[in-house]
Design a protein around this motif. Sequence first.
Motif, PDB file in Angstrom:
ATOM      1  N   PHE A 142      15.515   4.256   0.447  1.00 23.61           N
ATOM      2  CA  PHE A 142      14.654   3.832   0.674  1.00 23.61           C
ATOM      3  C   PHE A 142      13.660   3.716   0.016  1.00 23.61           C
ATOM      4  CE2 PHE A 142      11.232   1.678   2.781  1.00 23.61           C
ATOM      5  CZ  PHE A 142      11.530  -0.437   2.206  1.00 23.61           C
ATOM      6  N   GLU A 143      12.181   4.849   0.138  1.00 19.95           N
ATOM      7  CA  GLU A 143      11.498   5.604  -0.076  1.00 19.95           C
ATOM      8  C   GLU A 143      11.374   5.341  -1.421  1.00 19.95           C
ATOM      9  OE1 GLU A 143       8.651   9.046   0.000  1.00 19.95           O
ATOM     10  OE2 GLU A 143      10.363   9.075   1.333  1.00 19.95           O
ATOM     11  N   LEU A 144      12.610   6.420  -2.186  1.00 23.00           N
ATOM     12  CA  LEU A 144      12.980   6.691  -3.984  1.00 23.00           C
ATOM     13  C   LEU A 144      12.822   5.072  -3.949  1.00 23.00           C
ATOM     14  CD1 LEU A 144      15.540   9.523  -2.963  1.00 23.00           C
ATOM     15  CD2 LEU A 144      12.503   9.531  -3.896  1.00 23.00           C
ATOM     16  N   TYR A 145      13.538   4.636  -3.631  1.00 26.56           N
ATOM     17  CA  TYR A 145      14.061   2.626  -4.858  1.00 26.56           C
ATOM     18  C   TYR A 145      12.850   2.572  -4.785  1.00 26.56           C
ATOM     19  CZ  TYR A 145      15.686  -1.350  -5.697  1.00 26.56           C
ATOM     20  OH  TYR A 145      15.870  -2.342  -6.533  1.00 26.56           O
ATOM     21  N   MET A 146      12.048   2.262  -3.567  1.00 24.09           N
ATOM     22  CA  MET A 146      11.155   1.672  -3.418  1.00 24.09           C
ATOM     23  C   MET A 146       9.788   1.949  -4.741  1.00 24.09           C
ATOM     24  SD  MET A 146      11.088  -1.308  -1.910  1.00 24.09           S
ATOM     25  CE  MET A 146       9.273  -1.486  -1.312  1.00 24.09           C
ATOM     26  N   THR A 147       9.348   3.729  -4.572  1.00 28.47           N
ATOM     27  CA  THR A 147       8.209   3.896  -5.592  1.00 28.47           C
ATOM     28  C   THR A 147       9.356   4.223  -6.740  1.00 28.47           C
ATOM     29  OG1 THR A 147       9.357   6.217  -4.848  1.00 28.47           O
ATOM     30  CG2 THR A 147       7.643   4.687  -3.754  1.00 28.47           C
ATOM     31  N   GLY A 148      10.746   3.636  -7.618  1.00 29.69           N
ATOM     32  CA  GLY A 148      11.464   4.359  -8.394  1.00 29.69           C
ATOM     33  C   GLY A 148      11.229   5.417  -8.616  1.00 29.69           C
ATOM     34  N   ARG A 149      11.372   5.506  -7.747  1.00 26.77           N
ATOM     35  CA  ARG A 149      11.897   7.757  -7.584  1.00 26.77           C
ATOM     36  C   ARG A 149      13.300   7.243  -7.709  1.00 26.77           C
ATOM     37  NH1 ARG A 149       9.217  10.371  -4.642  1.00 26.77           N
ATOM     38  NH2 ARG A 149       8.847   9.216  -3.572  1.00 26.77           N
ATOM     39  N   LEU A 150      14.171   6.478  -7.533  1.00 29.40           N
ATOM     40  CA  LEU A 150      15.603   6.420  -7.000  1.00 29.40           C
ATOM     41  C   LEU A 150      16.682   5.307  -8.492  1.00 29.40           C
ATOM     42  CD1 LEU A 150      17.992   7.564  -5.352  1.00 29.40           C
ATOM     43  CD2 LEU A 150      17.936   5.010  -4.940  1.00 29.40           C
ATOM     44  N   LYS A 151      16.789   7.083  -9.090  1.00 30.22           N
ATOM     45  CA  LYS A 151      17.565   6.750 -10.735  1.00 30.22           C
ATOM     46  C   LYS A 151      19.150   7.587 -10.261  1.00 30.22           C
ATOM     47  CE  LYS A 151      13.721   6.466 -12.130  1.00 30.22           C
ATOM     48  NZ  LYS A 151      12.727   5.699 -12.778  1.00 30.22           N
ATOM     49  N   ALA A 164      16.424  -2.771  -2.228  1.00 33.19           N
ATOM     50  CA  ALA A 164      16.244  -2.528  -0.887  1.00 33.19           C
ATOM     51  C   ALA A 164      16.588  -1.796   0.300  1.00 33.19           C
ATOM     52  CB  ALA A 164      14.511  -2.262  -1.196  1.00 33.19           C
ATOM     53  N   LEU A 165      16.372  -3.096   1.289  1.00 34.59           N
ATOM     54  CA  LEU A 165      16.803  -3.441   2.247  1.00 34.59           C
ATOM     55  C   LEU A 165      18.242  -2.557   2.898  1.00 34.59           C
ATOM     56  CD1 LEU A 165      16.377  -7.263   3.079  1.00 34.59           C
ATOM     57  CD2 LEU A 165      15.019  -5.086   3.854  1.00 34.59           C
ATOM     58  N   LYS A 166      18.748  -2.207   2.025  1.00 36.79           N
ATOM     59  CA  LYS A 166      20.205  -2.555   1.856  1.00 36.79           C
ATOM     60  C   LYS A 166      20.390  -0.186   2.572  1.00 36.79           C
ATOM     61  CE  LYS A 166      21.693  -0.367  -2.924  1.00 36.79           C
ATOM     62  NZ  LYS A 166      23.251  -0.833  -3.961  1.00 36.79           N
ATOM     63  N   TYR A 167      19.625  -0.181   2.331  1.00 39.00           N
ATOM     64  CA  TYR A 167      19.218   1.980   2.421  1.00 39.00           C
ATOM     65  C   TYR A 167      18.380   1.521   3.604  1.00 39.00           C
ATOM     66  CZ  TYR A 167      19.913   2.272  -2.724  1.00 39.00           C
ATOM     67  OH  TYR A 167      20.479   2.402  -3.634  1.00 39.00           O
ATOM     68  N   GLU A 195       1.011  -1.050   0.113  1.00 32.83           N
ATOM     69  CA  GLU A 195      -0.388  -0.263  -0.129  1.00 32.83           C
ATOM     70  C   GLU A 195       0.940   1.045  -0.005  1.00 32.83           C
ATOM     71  OE1 GLU A 195      -2.895  -0.065   3.093  1.00 32.83           O
ATOM     72  OE2 GLU A 195      -3.731  -1.490   2.850  1.00 32.83           O
ATOM     73  N   ALA A 196       1.786   1.046   0.879  1.00 31.80           N
ATOM     74  CA  ALA A 196       2.808   2.021   1.033  1.00 31.80           C
ATOM     75  C   ALA A 196       4.151   2.601  -0.548  1.00 31.80           C
ATOM     76  CB  ALA A 196       3.492   2.326   2.211  1.00 31.80           C
ATOM     77  N   THR A 197       4.111   1.802  -0.814  1.00 30.32           N
ATOM     78  CA  THR A 197       4.856   1.320  -2.225  1.00 30.32           C
ATOM     79  C   THR A 197       4.573   1.100  -3.658  1.00 30.32           C
ATOM     80  OG1 THR A 197       6.160  -0.397  -2.079  1.00 30.32           O
ATOM     81  CG2 THR A 197       6.958   1.571  -0.495  1.00 30.32           C
ATOM     82  N   GLY A 198       3.549   1.081  -3.766  1.00 33.34           N
ATOM     83  CA  GLY A 198       3.831   0.126  -4.855  1.00 33.34           C
ATOM     84  C   GLY A 198       3.943  -1.601  -5.203  1.00 33.34           C
ATOM     85  N   LYS A 199       5.128  -1.978  -4.280  1.00 28.21           N
ATOM     86  CA  LYS A 199       5.781  -3.455  -4.302  1.00 28.21           C
ATOM     87  C   LYS A 199       5.147  -4.005  -2.830  1.00 28.21           C
ATOM     88  CE  LYS A 199       9.271  -1.813  -6.741  1.00 28.21           C
ATOM     89  NZ  LYS A 199      11.506  -1.791  -6.651  1.00 28.21           N
ATOM     90  N   GLY A 200       4.816  -5.158  -3.438  1.00 25.51           N
ATOM     91  CA  GLY A 200       4.264  -6.101  -2.334  1.00 25.51           C
ATOM     92  C   GLY A 200       5.810  -7.220  -1.889  1.00 25.51           C
TER      93      GLY A 200
END
Length: 274
Positions: free
Chosen positions: A36-45, A20-23, A9-14
């Motif tokens: 972590f948030e940026l990576y999980m939501t696809g905004r960390l390029k 992700a965990l390294k962040y 619900e928070a990120t779109g990834k289940g």
Amino acid sequence: MDFATKILEATGKGYVSYSALKYAADGSRSQDMKLFELYMTGRLKKDSPALTFGSLYDAMLLEPETLNARFTLLDDSEIVAELKDSYKNPKLSGPYKAWKKEQDEKIAGGNLTIVSQGDWDMAEKMIARLDASEVANPITGEIVPVRHYLTGKVQHEINSWIGDIPVRGFLDCISEENGFISDSKSTRSIHGFRYDVGSFCYDIQAYIYTQVMGTNDFYWVVQEKTSPYLCGVYKASDRSLASGEQKFWTAIANINQWLENGGNTASFALSGEI
């Protein structure tokens, strides 16, 4: 509401992955819940010459049949020659980056990654050294090729659970015949790789994969990126796997706290004693 539902619900990834965990893990050199948030939501390029070379090296090493569908060579000899008198490192200069961006745009439709002839040649030389290298099996003492530790299924996808935590990842290699998992790493210094395992959280990766696959036999196949391209094979110790387990669960605790606080990472900062 369980972890899987909340993170979806928070990120779109289940699920969560090592990347992700390294962040989120305590003790990681990359720890930052904002990342972590940026990576999980696809905004960390992230895009860099090192990452591009790593992708080329892995493909050439593990899946050479995919090279032509994923990469195209870039002949930058002319632009480098033009810039070499004005710049100490032409490839880091503004004019070179502008030229490179133009080349990238020309082939974007083909979904190919541009690589230089120099990187292609270096990857080939590295793999030739790896294929010629041998090591002593740490358990039996038998002399075996380094390539032995990269045999089996490659790029094997996992979608599983550790407790009530959904995890996903790709194993570089799993040898069902020999009962081990292996992961290829290129590095600046093999002699410093033991420190990279902790600081880059490669131990989390080893913990996840061994837990999911039900084996403690995990090897890193490591190679230096400078000539003469020394290779090494290192088995994950019980201590490394225990460290990975500890970091995994600190990351989950930090993510749970983030979820409970409504996903706000803008105010995240670190504290402690040094």
